[in-house]
Design a protein around this motif. Structure first.
Motif, PDB file in Angstrom:
ATOM      1  N   GLY A  90       0.795  -1.221   0.000  1.00 42.74           N
ATOM      2  CA  GLY A  90       0.000   0.000   0.000  1.00 42.74           C
ATOM      3  C   GLY A  90       0.819   1.259   0.000  1.00 42.74           C
ATOM      4  N   ALA A  91       0.242   2.314   0.557  1.00 44.34           N
ATOM      5  CA  ALA A  91       0.829   3.645   0.492  1.00 44.34           C
ATOM      6  C   ALA A  91       0.955   4.258   1.876  1.00 44.34           C
ATOM      7  CB  ALA A  91      -0.022   4.554  -0.404  1.00 44.34           C
ATOM      8  N   VAL A  92       1.825   5.253   1.961  1.00 46.71           N
ATOM      9  CA  VAL A  92       2.033   6.039   3.174  1.00 46.71           C
ATOM     10  C   VAL A  92       1.637   7.473   2.865  1.00 46.71           C
ATOM     11  CG1 VAL A  92       3.743   6.864   4.836  1.00 46.71           C
ATOM     12  CG2 VAL A  92       3.913   4.538   3.916  1.00 46.71           C
ATOM     13  N   VAL A  93       0.911   8.110   3.775  1.00 49.23           N
ATOM     14  CA  VAL A  93       0.550   9.518   3.606  1.00 49.23           C
ATOM     15  C   VAL A  93       1.032  10.291   4.825  1.00 49.23           C
ATOM     16  CG1 VAL A  93      -1.427   9.028   2.129  1.00 49.23           C
ATOM     17  CG2 VAL A  93      -1.768   9.199   4.594  1.00 49.23           C
ATOM     18  N   ALA A  94       1.543  11.499   4.601  1.00 45.69           N
ATOM     19  CA  ALA A  94       2.118  12.289   5.692  1.00 45.69           C
ATOM     20  C   ALA A  94       1.869  13.767   5.465  1.00 45.69           C
ATOM     21  CB  ALA A  94       3.622  12.020   5.796  1.00 45.69           C
ATOM     22  N   ASN A  95       1.949  14.533   6.543  1.00 39.94           N
ATOM     23  CA  ASN A  95       1.912  15.989   6.418  1.00 39.94           C
ATOM     24  C   ASN A  95       3.253  16.472   5.865  1.00 39.94           C
ATOM     25  OD1 ASN A  95       2.735  15.129   9.243  1.00 39.94           O
ATOM     26  ND2 ASN A  95       3.360  17.286   9.303  1.00 39.94           N
ATOM     27  N   HIS A  96       3.248  17.681   5.316  1.00 42.95           N
ATOM     28  CA  HIS A  96       4.413  18.163   4.561  1.00 42.95           C
ATOM     29  C   HIS A  96       4.856  19.524   5.093  1.00 42.95           C
ATOM     30  CE1 HIS A  96       7.254  18.469   1.453  1.00 42.95           C
ATOM     31  NE2 HIS A  96       6.503  18.888   0.450  1.00 42.95           N
ATOM     32  N   ILE A 111      10.609   3.611   0.653  1.00 41.86           N
ATOM     33  CA  ILE A 111       9.409   4.148   0.039  1.00 41.86           C
ATOM     34  C   ILE A 111       9.749   4.769  -1.309  1.00 41.86           C
ATOM     35  CG2 ILE A 111       8.101   4.605   2.158  1.00 41.86           C
ATOM     36  CD1 ILE A 111       9.203   7.472   2.022  1.00 41.86           C
ATOM     37  N   TYR A 112       8.708   5.045  -2.071  1.00 39.45           N
ATOM     38  CA  TYR A 112       8.842   5.708  -3.364  1.00 39.45           C
ATOM     39  C   TYR A 112       7.830   6.843  -3.411  1.00 39.45           C
ATOM     40  CZ  TYR A 112      11.367   1.439  -4.435  1.00 39.45           C
ATOM     41  OH  TYR A 112      12.262   0.397  -4.397  1.00 39.45           O
ATOM     42  N   PHE A 113       8.321   8.045  -3.593  1.00 40.52           N
ATOM     43  CA  PHE A 113       7.446   9.209  -3.566  1.00 40.52           C
ATOM     44  C   PHE A 113       6.601   9.303  -4.824  1.00 40.52           C
ATOM     45  CE2 PHE A 113      10.410  10.299  -0.282  1.00 40.52           C
ATOM     46  CZ  PHE A 113       9.670  11.058   0.604  1.00 40.52           C
ATOM     47  N   VAL A 114       5.406   9.829  -4.640  1.00 42.68           N
ATOM     48  CA  VAL A 114       4.531  10.179  -5.757  1.00 42.68           C
ATOM     49  C   VAL A 114       4.606  11.695  -5.898  1.00 42.68           C
ATOM     50  CG1 VAL A 114       2.163  10.194  -6.641  1.00 42.68           C
ATOM     51  CG2 VAL A 114       3.002   8.231  -5.318  1.00 42.68           C
ATOM     52  N   SER A 115       4.992  12.169  -7.066  1.00 40.76           N
ATOM     53  CA  SER A 115       5.222  13.599  -7.267  1.00 40.76           C
ATOM     54  C   SER A 115       4.623  14.058  -8.596  1.00 40.76           C
ATOM     55  CB  SER A 115       6.729  13.882  -7.246  1.00 40.76           C
ATOM     56  OG  SER A 115       7.002  15.238  -7.514  1.00 40.76           O
ATOM     57  N   ARG A 130      14.233  10.823 -10.129  1.00 39.39           N
ATOM     58  CA  ARG A 130      14.137   9.746 -11.107  1.00 39.39           C
ATOM     59  C   ARG A 130      15.007   8.563 -10.696  1.00 39.39           C
ATOM     60  NH1 ARG A 130      14.397  14.129 -14.695  1.00 39.39           N
ATOM     61  NH2 ARG A 130      16.623  13.756 -15.039  1.00 39.39           N
ATOM     62  N   ALA A 131      16.218   8.848 -10.205  1.00 36.93           N
ATOM     63  CA  ALA A 131      17.148   7.772  -9.842  1.00 36.93           C
ATOM     64  C   ALA A 131      16.622   6.930  -8.685  1.00 36.93           C
ATOM     65  CB  ALA A 131      18.508   8.363  -9.474  1.00 36.93           C
ATOM     66  N   THR A 132      15.909   7.548  -7.763  1.00 36.81           N
ATOM     67  CA  THR A 132      15.410   6.838  -6.587  1.00 36.81           C
ATOM     68  C   THR A 132      14.027   6.233  -6.789  1.00 36.81           C
ATOM     69  OG1 THR A 132      14.653   8.968  -5.679  1.00 36.81           O
ATOM     70  CG2 THR A 132      16.803   8.149  -4.947  1.00 36.81           C
ATOM     71  N   GLY A 133      13.499   6.293  -8.015  1.00 27.17           N
ATOM     72  CA  GLY A 133      12.259   5.588  -8.318  1.00 27.17           C
ATOM     73  C   GLY A 133      10.982   6.349  -8.040  1.00 27.17           C
ATOM     74  N   THR A 134      11.031   7.665  -7.989  1.00 28.87           N
ATOM     75  CA  THR A 134       9.830   8.470  -7.771  1.00 28.87           C
ATOM     76  C   THR A 134       8.795   8.192  -8.865  1.00 28.87           C
ATOM     77  OG1 THR A 134      11.052  10.231  -6.666  1.00 28.87           O
ATOM     78  CG2 THR A 134       8.939  10.837  -7.637  1.00 28.87           C
ATOM     79  N   VAL A 135       7.527   8.136  -8.469  1.00 26.13           N
ATOM     80  CA  VAL A 135       6.424   7.950  -9.416  1.00 26.13           C
ATOM     81  C   VAL A 135       5.920   9.333  -9.819  1.00 26.13           C
ATOM     82  CG1 VAL A 135       4.153   6.930  -9.805  1.00 26.13           C
ATOM     83  CG2 VAL A 135       5.786   5.799  -8.280  1.00 26.13           C
ATOM     84  N   ALA A 157       4.721  -4.843  -7.269  1.00 27.62           N
ATOM     85  CA  ALA A 157       6.166  -5.109  -7.235  1.00 27.62           C
ATOM     86  C   ALA A 157       6.723  -4.974  -5.823  1.00 27.62           C
ATOM     87  CB  ALA A 157       6.890  -4.157  -8.176  1.00 27.62           C
ATOM     88  N   GLY A 158       5.836  -4.679  -4.865  1.00 24.81           N
ATOM     89  CA  GLY A 158       6.259  -4.569  -3.467  1.00 24.81           C
ATOM     90  C   GLY A 158       6.670  -3.178  -3.040  1.00 24.81           C
ATOM     91  N   HIS A 159       6.441  -2.174  -3.881  1.00 27.89           N
ATOM     92  CA  HIS A 159       6.811  -0.807  -3.547  1.00 27.89           C
ATOM     93  C   HIS A 159       5.791  -0.187  -2.592  1.00 27.89           C
ATOM     94  CE1 HIS A 159       9.280  -0.244  -7.518  1.00 27.89           C
ATOM     95  NE2 HIS A 159       9.612  -1.316  -6.831  1.00 27.89           N
ATOM     96  N   LYS A 160       6.295   0.577  -1.622  1.00 28.50           N
ATOM     97  CA  LYS A 160       5.441   1.388  -0.770  1.00 28.50           C
ATOM     98  C   LYS A 160       5.472   2.818  -1.333  1.00 28.50           C
ATOM     99  CE  LYS A 160       4.510  -1.668   2.564  1.00 28.50           C
ATOM    100  NZ  LYS A 160       5.244  -2.828   2.024  1.00 28.50           N
ATOM    101  N   LEU A 161       4.323   3.303  -1.756  1.00 32.00           N
ATOM    102  CA  LEU A 161       4.246   4.643  -2.327  1.00 32.00           C
ATOM    103  C   LEU A 161       3.962   5.663  -1.232  1.00 32.00           C
ATOM    104  CD1 LEU A 161       2.077   3.859  -5.490  1.00 32.00           C
ATOM    105  CD2 LEU A 161       4.572   3.808  -5.248  1.00 32.00           C
TER     106      LEU A 161
END
Length: 280
Positions: A90-96, A111-115, A130-135, A157-161
């Motif tokens: 699944g995914a992780v959500v946080a304040n920014h 984790i892999y950020f969604v941007s 890009r190198a660290t796999g950001t979506v 694929a087992g990624h946590k977004l």
């Protein structure tokens, strides 16, 4: 980020004394060496990892974690966490609050950020992302199905977004209302049945004698001056991550209900830590 949060007060002026510049001269090159060295190692390993494992990344995320955790050691910031990391897909959500959130959240969990897609074109930052796999996603309804498919592939694929539902960073003293747009992707037939979401509260504690919003990054603040201010701080403050209990997407009626729950949990955790900090 989308529309930038402005706040009611202007950011504090940049003031760096002689000792501060000495710390910048010491910490800056070490931090650059850590980040660039880690990136080169990551890219070299990815050449081997990609043909063997495809979208899965069993090795390179540990490089990212190592770099981010040691970045706080170089800068001198305290780093602590509480709660249990989610094991479900699944995914992780946080304040920014700041660009420092990226280091903090990567330091504790793979984790892999969604941007937003525009970040991919930013000098330096886009390359690292890009190198660290950001979506990267585009805020275009016509591409919603395509992006949902991408989420599904990454999750399977087992990624946590990870994404920031506030849509912008703040002064770190508040949690803004969560936008529900990205939560909608989790309610598709492909994802809803197995998807979990873990809320995380990110709390920055300012250096002694500095304003509470010291680490916040908002409005029209530039990255360069904020980085210099952070490197120059003495003594440093700290960052704290609170990992809350994950929730199953299928337990909620729709994206609005899920977003409201996550916002409430993140807000409560953030508020409790700020209240404890305010106690004498």
């Amino acid at each position: 980020m989308s529309t930038t949060w402005q706040g009611n007060d202007a950011p504090d002026p940049l003031r760096i004394g002689l000792r501060g510049w000495a710390l910048v001269a010491l910490r800056g090159p070490l931090l650059a060496l850590l980040v660039l060295g880690g990136l080169l190692i990551l890219l070299a390993l990815r050449v081997i990892e990609r043909p063997l494992f495809g979208m899965r990344r069993p090795v390179t995320p540990f490089i990212t974690q190592f770099v981010c955790r040691n970045a706080f050691r170089i800068v001198g910031m305290g780093f602590r966490t509480s709660g249990t990391l989610m094991s479900e897909p699944g995914a992780v959500v946080a304040n920014h609050s700041s660009w420092l959130d990226i280091f903090a959240l990567n330091a504790r969990k793979r984790i892999y950020f969604v941007s937003k897609a525009e970040v991919a074109a930013w000098p330096g930052i886009g390359w690292l992302a890009r190198a660290t796999g950001t979506v990267f996603i585009e805020r275009d309804r016509r591409k919603a199905r395509e992006q949902t498919k991408l989420f599904e592939e990454r999750l399977k694929a087992g990624h946590k977004l990870l994404f920031f539902p506030e849509g912008t960073s703040t002064d770190g003293q508040r949690v803004l209302p969560f936008k529900t747009t990205l939560f909608a992707a989790f309610f598709t037939e492909e994802l809803r049945a197995f998807m979990y979401v873990q809320p995380v509260s990110v709390v920055f504690h300012a250096p002694k004698g500095q304003p509470e919003r010291f680490y916040g990054w908002w409005g029209e603040m530039d990255f360069g001056p904020h980085l210099l201010k952070t490197l120059a701080a003495w003594p440093q403050g700290s960052v704290e991550l609170i990992y809350h209990i994950p929730v199953k997407v299928s337990d909620f009626a729709d994206r609005k209900a899920l977003a409201a729950h996550c916002e409430t949990i993140v807000r409560q955790g953030h508020g409790q830590m700020r209240a404890l900090e305010a106690q004498p």
